[in-house]
Design a protein around this motif. Structure first.
Motif: not given
Length: 411
Positions: A393, A17, A164, A397
């Motif tokens: 993920c 991410a 993250a 991101g």
């Protein structure tokens, strides 16, 4: 203490991410630094690729999105913005060709994570992303980010921050949930972290543990009823361990299994050891005279039950039931196994819980902390294995990276 470093954006955590957000943000022309507590990048990503990196899944998109359960409506816009097809195109753009396995799982042709990670990091370096390793985040001092490093304490000024940091699974690889109290101090709502995609404890006898720990049960099905009264039946494989059960079939059902245990203290699942045969067919074979043969030999020759499957029958049934062909057939079709508790989070593939959905806005910015964004397993969602975790993920991101850029542009 040295003077603070200054960047447009600080990303804390170098998993999928965080790295995907760095790609998006650097492409917008902003200066980006990625801070990682460990001495190398993407450690959990690389660990996941040891047996062949499963990057996404090729099933129908509608079915794919349903794998996120009650978090699907919240995740849907993010998945729509970076679909499983986009994941494959992104990998191809890094020079990594992918293929669809027989189960629909998508892997790199090389079946390794390292080549993809090397190509990805090189592209990020080429875009000007700065990486700071062995920099452990300690929270904020005034408006500065504070890190401990091998050279001492460091402060960083950033116009925006993206967190993250992962959940709490495999803490030795970096996801140790040390961020939880740091955000709680700032008034961020955190749902309790729990094991996901995990094994479960079972009170096996010493004999079964000694003789069959590590044995795999293939071609079986599990059935149980969840807290909403929905009956789940799924076919696959799982492993008997010293402490209980684990494996793909268990992981796929771990969320509802865990929720029943939390509510009721334990759950009994029923294992069908011969899903392709009916009770009547089993009974007809088992009712045949076995002469001087042992029951184990009779089970093997008549219905193909041997090894750990046979041992589980002996584990659960008493002598009277074992001697009764109908009771034995019924047990083969629905062998009760009592699951007592999930295995610890440190052993789990992933975790549920984290930053609550209502603690972030539509761009994944913390409502309590303008300019601080969150992506990845830190957030309160979960998914089964099979490429769903990694895809979400990466999608988060992208989403948080774009949201951060838009926020900075508006300012």
């Amino acid at each position: 203490m040295p003077d603070p470093l200054s960047f447009d954006v600080a990303i804390i955590g170098a998993g999928p991410a965080g790295l995907m957000a760095a790609e998006v943000i650097s492409a917008a022309g902003l200066s980006v630094a990625v801070f990682e507590a460990k001495p190398s990048l993407g450690r959990k990503f690389l660990r996941a690729g040891v047996g062949g990196l499963n990057i996404t899944h090729a099933e129908a998109y509608e079915q794919f999105c349903s794998r996120y359960g009650d978090r699907q409506p919240w995740l849907q816009p993010m998945l729509d913005a970076f679909t499983p097809t986009d994941v494959r195109r992104w990998a191809q753009g890094l020079g990594i060709e992918t293929f669809e396995g027989s189960s629909g799982k998508v892997f790199p042709v090389q079946m390794k994570a390292a080549p993809l990670m090397r190509a990805w990091l090189q592209r990020l370096h080429d875009k000007g992303v700065t990486f700071k390793l062995r920099h452990r985040w300690q929270g904020w001092v005034d408006d500065d980010l504070c890190f401990t490093t091998p050279s001492g304490e460091l402060r960083v000024k950033a116009r925006a921050t993206l967190l993250a940091l992962g959940g709490a699974s495999w803490p030795q690889l970096g996801a140790d949930a040390a961020w939880v109290p740091l955000l709680q101090e700032k008034g961020v709502n955190i749902a309790p972290l729990q094991s996901a995609n995990c094994g479960f404890n079972v009170s096996w006898t010493p004999h079964l543990r000694a003789k069959f720990a590590g044995a795999q049960l293939k071609a079986v099905a599990l059935t149980f009823t969840d807290t909403l009264g929905t009956t789940h039946t799924r076919r696959g494989e799982f492993v008997v361990t010293e402490t209980g059960v684990e494996g793909n079939l268990i992981y796929a059902l771990s969320a509802p299994l865990r929720d029943v245990i939390l509510q009721e203290g334990a759950i009994t699942v029923y294992a069908d050891l011969a899903p392709d045969r009916s009770i009547d067919a089993l009974f007809n074979e088992l009712a045949r005279p076995r002469g001087s043969r042992s029951l184990s030999s009779h089970l093997q020759s008549r219905v193909g039950i041997t090894g750990v499957k046979s041992a589980l029958l002996y584990e659960v049934l008493d002598k009277t039931s074992l001697a009764d062909p109908m009771q034995l057939a019924q047990a083969i079709k629905a062998l009760p196994i009592k699951l007592l508790s999930p295995r610890p989070m440190a052993e789990a593939i992933s975790t549920a819980g984290g930053v609550a959905a209502d603690a972030v806005d539509d761009a994944l910015m913390l409502k309590a902390m303008p300019g601080v964004f969150v992506a990845g397993e830190m957030l309160d969602w979960e998914a089964p294995t099979g490429g769903y975790l990694l895809t979400a993920c990466l999608a988060q991101g992208v989403w948080a990276g774009n949201g951060l850029c838009a926020w900075l542009k508006a300012r």
